[in-house]
Design a protein around this motif. Sequence first.
Motif, short mmCIF file in Angstrom:
data_model
loop_
_atom_site.label_atom_id
_atom_site.label_comp_id
_atom_site.label_asym_id
_atom_site.label_seq_id
_atom_site.Cartn_x
_atom_site.Cartn_y
_atom_site.Cartn_z
N THR A 184 19.51 33.51 21.09
CA THR A 184 20.51 33.23 22.01
C THR A 184 20.74 32.02 22.95
O THR A 184 21.41 31.32 23.01
N TRP A 222 27.83 35.84 22.39
CA TRP A 222 26.48 35.97 21.60
C TRP A 222 25.18 36.44 22.50
O TRP A 222 25.10 36.20 23.63
N SER A 223 24.62 37.70 22.07
CA SER A 223 23.86 38.31 23.06
C SER A 223 22.18 38.89 22.46
O SER A 223 22.31 39.11 21.44
N SER A 224 21.34 38.85 23.06
CA SER A 224 20.46 39.27 22.79
C SER A 224 20.26 40.83 22.91
O SER A 224 19.67 41.50 23.79
#
Lengths: 325, 759, 157
Positions: B27, B206-208
């Motif tokens: 990310t 968008w993500s971890s």
Amino acid sequence: MRLPRFEYIEPRTLKEAANALAADSKGSVLLAGGTDLLVSMKQRVIQPKRVINLKTIPRLAYISNGKEGLRIGALTTLHDLSLSRTIREQYPALTEAAKEVGAYAHQVMGTIGGNLCQGNRCRFYNQSAFWRGVRRLCFKAGGEICHVVRKPKECHSTYCGDLAPVLMALDSRIKILGPHGERALPLKRLFTRDGKRPLSLKKGEVLKEILIPEPSGKTLYLKWRLRGSLEFPVVSLALHIEKGTNGAIEGARIIFSGVGPGPVEALEAEKMMVNGLLDEEMIEKVSDQAVREISPMRTSIHSPAFKRKIAGILLRQALEQMMKS
Amino acid sequence: MNKFNVVGKREPMLDALDKATGRARFTDDLSLPGMLYGKILRSPLPHAKILYVDLSGAEKATGVKAAISGKDIPKKKYGIVPMAKDEYALAIDKVRYIGDEVAAVVATSLDAAEEAISKIHVDYEELPAVFDPLEAMKPGAPIIHDEVPNNVSATIRKEFGDVEKAFAQSDFIFEDTFETQAVNHCPLEPQAALAMVDHSGKVTLWSSTQIPFFLRRNLATTLDIPESMVRIIKPKVGGGFGQKIDLYAKDFCAAFFAMKTKRPVKFVYEREEVFTSTRQRHPMHIQLKTGMKKDGTILAQQFKVVADGGAYNSTAPLMITLACFFIMLPYRIENLLFEGFHVYTNKPVGGAMRGHGIPQVRFAVEAQLDTIAEKMGIDPLDLRLKNAFQAGEPHPAKLLVQSCGFSDTLIKAAEEIGWKEKRGKLPFGRGVGLAGASFPSGVSNMSHISSGAVVKIERDGAITLLTGAADIGQGAETVISQIVAEELGVSLKEIRITAADTEITPLDPGTFGSGVTLRAGNAARIAAQVAKEKLFEAVAEKMEVEARDLEAKDHRIFVKANPEKGMSLEEAIKVYQYSDRPMPIIGRGSYQPPAKEPTTLLKEDGNFSPAYSFMTQAAEVEVDTRTGKVKVLKMVTAHDCGRAINPMLVEGQLEGSVVGGMGQALYEEVITEKGQVLNPSFLDYGIPTAMEVPPITSVEVETNDPEGPFGAKESGEGTQLSPAPAIINAIYDAIGVSFNSLPVTPERVLEALQKKDKR
Amino acid sequence: MKRILKLHVNGEDFEILTEIHKTLLEVLREDLGLTGTKRGCDLGTCGACTVLIDGKPHLSCLTLTADVQGKKITTIEGLAQDGQLHPLQKAFAEKGAIQCGFCTPGMILTAKALLDEDPHPSEEKVKKAISGNLCRCTGYVKIVDAILSVTDKSSES
């Protein structure tokens, strides 16, 4: 965490560096390996106006054998120290100590001068600005109180360098360059034992060189930490012994790291050893005495009592190793 | 003999070379034109009312584009378990731990954002705080959430058999108290999020995350917009171990600011924030009473477990339930009473972590078993074997165990560690120990715990696979692709996988509860089968055979009984096209783990997992009796994971999990003082380095589970349940001291040895 | 304060105008788009940001960019030569030494520096060399195997 903004200076000579430092000694810092300095800057433990980079100055990194012994330039990296054949053959304890600092990259980056001059450490001080904001500003950071010992205007931070004990055990001297010229002094006088200002360097002074006298006797370095890498010593010990032809001890040096505001030499314990024979009885006596001379504080997650215990154990181990060899 | 072509092969991960060359994008590696950078202001107080937040200083600062505090956001609570929502993305009324989120800014540079948060002024009214869960349960303790006046936010009480009677009939009764520490997951990648909003107001994040579809739901809730207006994309994720299950302020703030400023926004946590303000393994206080018959049968066990939940719930009810259910395996315990309490304190928040509530209680059981064995004069291995659960046995809680290699794992682990030669026979300071465990392969019977997959057979014979599964480094994408390749008789390199994008890929619950291979693997397998059947129909028609007599293997479709008779996959696709069937050839699969006995896990008894894995860990240690330092000389991990789809990845799971378990046994503890984390760094929080790692032997105990895809079950998570007790039991063997709390630091070893000497 | 800095990265020369207080990690990732170098702790204790400077491992999060002008900087993106992967890259992938991959770039570069210094290190030496590169996924077992496998190959040839 970003670095604070600063002015960046690349002096061409050490003299220039010293002058630049003297011009604003409170607002300037010297950059060598950066592994200690840049962490402190990111954490806003220090916010210098100017960073003076010593690494761009030529001829400050060298290891050379002279008639007085070994001369090591202050900018010599720990990795180069550990690779040096001369050092490995003549001062193996120094090789060991250099290999025990941080991990590989820290040794490649870190310098002998930077390692000696590293800041004292404390669990209340070496933290981020946010972390420190939870408590009142400590004395070392510019406040009034100490969170370790609740007395005003005293700092109990701990010296955690790996090299200083060994180099002191080897009776090293250092050369310092200032705006008014050079001076040399025994390494041990570099350390003030004042947690807030742990080094005796005067305005504009820069550590230039370390001189180790011709090898004599035997030196050991033992470091204790929880994991086999990365960590500063919880306690470490350098032991140096010189024996006469009859096997009696002619001189001894016992120096600890991690248990006081500077490297701690156990002077009384050293005296006890002189003219004696290294046997079980002496080992017992000396290690009992030495731990009385250290002053570990609760500056890390390990308790002072435990540090004291480990200091005694390390010394016993070192003395036993010496006895066997 | 492996009858499969792709399943069971030691295939490198599909994205390994991207990761080895720096091409893999996490990310924080992504950026968008005009992107802003965010920072969060956190509470310096463990418990306080927020009186006033003055953002003006920050708002005026150079480069700052927006600043918000709790009063600016929708008043919508979130939580990973719907019934236990108790958290706002930014604190609204009060802060409940040091590190709680108070305000946030975005600026044109990170420097500006960092500087700006120091210019926010917050007036607090400090409240009394409570840090010990046992204190927090007492009447009169400070109340952390008004809705929960006793601070106990989740409880469970389960009883099977007749515990009271069983204790009365026991020949021996043992009672001990155990304590476990807070452990941080320490994924190497800190939490990060990047958000963008399009003209319609749709948020792309968008993500971890290890759980994209749940994140979509939670994010929509907190933003107060429809779920369909949120798209979550999971780039590469640098490890999770449970810590990336929750929504965090960084997700909300990135999205909220992107909506507010109409610019892309990125938030990335500092390592310190990962330690103080994400999630950690719950410290537990465990009282354990065990009743034994003379012959070594465990007659009854009674647990009272208090979990220190920190300031919020996160997975609280699930965690305490799992702790309860997983104490009912791998041993046969006919009479069992479990009382569990999740308690709020003003400390960092507990959440799911590899093993999720179970390792703590497992430690208690396994450590106590060794002291019981000693006191009763029974070999600890024999004691475990005697009570080991077997496949097909009726279970007091109605768990349906169809495959069980537990006894095998015990025997093989013992063999490998040299049990017979070593246990009780090594010199003082050296010892061996072992400990068993069991873990579910996902949870059954909840429709939101379903997986979907789409498999498309392309014109050139390549296979496109869409799966919602969230690979966070464990290799899920590779394993699922192997399953599809096997089913379609093609090689792994023919599979093109797209995963974990809530807008493109079908629903998947994500990476938790060790259900990915089983759930998403089965869904993908079904999708592959459906696509294959379509192709078979056309081929069968052309070859004038029955579709059911065909097989796909080695890139060919042929008649099972007469393999010569067949054609290549490409030809088959042509045949399909010329038979005037609609393109594309597509198969869809949905899979929900079945439950033969219905259960809702939290409310009713019954079988709650489609399959159970079993494992034993064994350790050999050397204790330096002078310094107290424990060195692990060898670890053995024997794991029944059904059939390993990819043995190399299974080994990797086991090894990593064992080393994590070692850390919890010997090195790791998030230490707090009045709610402040004292060691929020890799320097002071000791995750094992390469220097600590002993030789590790993985022993596979293969069973063939009827429910798992090609017989596969969980691996890697359950493995973290028992390394710690195995090591503690080895220390017991080495120095005769049984430790009841973790981690066993040199300091504690020395104290214990001293006490022992005095006795 | 901004300055023009000349950097030599992965065999290419760059001239960039950037803030003097930026670390090499920040410049690589933000100014040069070389995001293969990872930010794991930002305080020099995880090794994820390791790059090679004149062939030796450096923590780029603790390196001032201005300080490495004129030096040869190698990041993970520059390790493959002429489209040929470095043997370590292949070994890491094939031996299962990569899981989440976040520690991988720093780990591989550290290993490369070690092997350039000592092509046949003992297992202990390998462990010591990578001990400043933390990994939470693999337990290091397959990483050590992968590094040792490369030393085996070079001894055969």
